[in-house]
Enzyme design. Sequence first.
Site, mmCIF file in Angstrom:
data_model
loop_
_atom_site.group_PDB
_atom_site.id
_atom_site.type_symbol
_atom_site.label_atom_id
_atom_site.label_comp_id
_atom_site.label_asym_id
_atom_site.label_seq_id
_atom_site.Cartn_x
_atom_site.Cartn_y
_atom_site.Cartn_z
ATOM 1 N N ASP A 294 0.920 -1.175 0.131
ATOM 2 C CA ASP A 294 -0.112 -0.071 0.085
ATOM 3 C C ASP A 294 0.840 1.339 -0.085
ATOM 4 O O ASP A 294 2.178 1.117 0.131
ATOM 5 C CB ASP A 294 -1.027 -0.152 1.240
HETATM 6 C C1 GLC Z 1 -4.242 4.260 -0.203
HETATM 7 C C2 GLC Z 1 -5.199 3.244 0.141
HETATM 8 C C3 GLC Z 1 -5.361 2.118 -0.986
HETATM 9 C C4 GLC Z 1 -5.120 2.592 -2.210
HETATM 10 C C5 GLC Z 1 -3.848 3.157 -2.501
HETATM 11 C C6 GLC Z 1 -3.453 3.745 -3.775
HETATM 12 O O1 GLC Z 1 -3.635 4.673 0.890
HETATM 13 O O2 GLC Z 1 -4.999 2.469 1.342
HETATM 14 O O3 GLC Z 1 -6.760 1.424 -0.582
HETATM 15 O O4 GLC Z 1 -5.237 1.698 -3.306
HETATM 16 O O5 GLC Z 1 -3.563 4.017 -1.334
HETATM 17 O O6 GLC Z 1 -4.415 4.992 -3.872
#
Ligand code: GLC
Length: 754
Positions: A294
């Site tokens: 993430d």
């Molecule tokens: C965010 C979220 C995740 C998302 C990623 C890209 O922090 O936790 O669900 O897909 O970053 O935007």
Amino acid sequence: MDAADCSWSGWVWLSWVLLAARGVGVTTRSASETSAASVANKVNALMAQMTIDEKLGQLQQQVPQPPGVLETQAKNGMLGAVLDLTGATNINALQHVAVDQSRLHIPLIFGLDTIHGYSTIFPIPLGEASSFDPSIGRTDASVGADESAHNGIKQVFAPMIDVSHDPRWGRVAEGAGEDPFLGSAFAVARVMGSQDNAAGKQDMASADKVIATLKHFVAYGQPEGGRDYNTADMSIQRLWNLYLPPFKAAVDAGVGSVMSAFDALNGVPSTANPYTETQILRTQWGFQGFIDSDYTAVQELIAHGLAADGADAARLALNAGTDMEMVSTNYVTFGKQLLAQRLISQQTIDNAVRRILTIKYEAGLFDHPYVDVSQVAAHTLTAADRAAARSAADRSMVLLKNAGNALPLSSTLPSIAVVGPAANSQQEILGTPGIGAQGQAADAVSVVAGIKAAVPGTTVTYAPGCIDGTGAADQTCASNAGFHAAVTAAQSAAVTVVVVGEPAAMSGEAESRSNIDLIGQEQHLVDAIKATGRPFVVVLMNGRPLTIPALDAESPAILEAWFPGTEGGNAVADILFGKANPGGKLPDTFPQNLGQIPLYYNHDSTGRPPDPNNKYTSKYNDGPFTPLYPFGYGLSYTTFGFSNPVISSTTMRSTGSVTVSVNVQNTGARTGDEVVQLYIHDPVASIVQPVRRLQGFQRVTLTPGQTTTVKFTLNRNSVGFFDNNGKFVVEPGTIEAYVGDSSTAPLVGSFSVV
Ligand code: GLC
């Protein structure tokens, strides 16, 4: 008695989905060995040419940077993927740099949070889960994939399949609620919608399909205090019985990637967790795709207190199984030194690169790296997509109360007042901002617009009720300054539609709330409308369960609309005027007050089950222990009756199956949908079992008087459970079966596993 109402193919599909959900996966990865073999050969041939820098470059996923930065990284082979860059022309331009100007011409993967639509925004996933119709999740994901792919996005960071028992956590909006069985069915349906063509064949290379990404692996939905990013700490049996099942089902459906979560699980951050990322996901489940971290989650291993510095973070994440680093740059920065220090192996790096390149080949990026800009308009916000979104919204709404059949409203009323700050907003109707992809308010239909379109002969007036100092609608409803105008509108209208809930901006990531009442002064706004003595009904727009006992007590009718998306205003009108009969059920328990949280239907019995007449039992001495509305609850404009439950046998061999069937009849005067639900309970087991476990659901449409027989099949996967070693066990003994219209369904019989 008519034959089962749903078509045979529907049964087959749903059975397959549910079998997949219970781990009897029928994988849909590309079946032909030749294509797998040819991809492997291509990947190996390419890797043989790659320098260590170019290999580490494939592990870097980055967001847009100042002009020239990404282009330089792409040209030098130091970039593998990009997220949040949008626009087919922009994407093609950067892709040309990577493919035309780099030494090995490896294409980039472009990713985006297409969670419930790209331009055509469907209801939030929690809303769609309310439909108890996984085909809606598949349609949503399919439309989202078509729009995303034709706009240059080839990886969607969806489905979000975190089970959660905590509505304080803002991201419940993105998931399928508190139950792993329902969550598994939607997880599989969404992966199929994103990746597979109509034939159910894995086809990420198709121009209208994308790579799906399961998230957030794992148990991110159970943060302490409901505070986003917080610790998840639980027994191994709970991890396996409640939080892992949707991921297992979707891995068996052939998902291309998995995103590791921000949380620390039992003390080990999920982005550097060998138990979950390698032992479970890869070794036990055979997951073939790549694990994407993430956003800066690798770097955050330092803040967690697991890694001493960036190099340590890279070592721990890579060795645990996290292949791609999102936004932070520790892999490309420290990978070579870690290799030289023998703190990571060449094999570990090669495995990560191989998984990413394999998916790039399977997604067709080497053959078709560019998007056809001329096709964008033809695949964006089409009439068919809008119709699908409207139908999804119709089926996602839940009728929570309807005293005296206050709903549906007549279509020939002389006047209607619409009140509430969100009612006239095209932005609020789209819902949780963080997952709105490219949804545009200008394309959306507000509740007021939907009502006006539905009843052109009726005078529709609007008063926000909640206004700021400029008189504009205030979504936080901080002031009652607008109440008078709203009351005046209500006093001169035949009926008032009051739209309340929570602001879309307070739903989603980093939007945990320590109070989940109606926002601001909204309860008092409803009180003021009630005090007029004029007829009114309530529409809820929210991204999580709210604590609304006062609203329930005083409102004649309450329709849970969630955030219903681009066509939401039309769908709300469809339901309000009876063009569509609400058939949704709650995928999340609505507590009566904050103190009850966590409150969920599939809880343990305890040694002292709550008894209002016995002090020394598990309850509160200052309030209720039961929910306001239970899991699986929802009303209709008609009524249904259940009869003749039959369990096919009094015994089930652990390798066999039994069927549980029941007749359901529409006992009212209007065609409607009922969601027939089957729950089981194992009263004696080596690990105490939840008082109920959903193990079957079927949404049926019945005309007045029509009866149909709904049949569920139970097998070892239905009655077994995981122990504290993560081992699936099936134990002999009695299994109770409950069948009805919610998680409070009555006992219909039992059978014995032998
Ligand atoms: C965010 C979220 C995740 C998302 C990623 C890209 O922090 O936790 O669900 O897909 O970053 O935007």
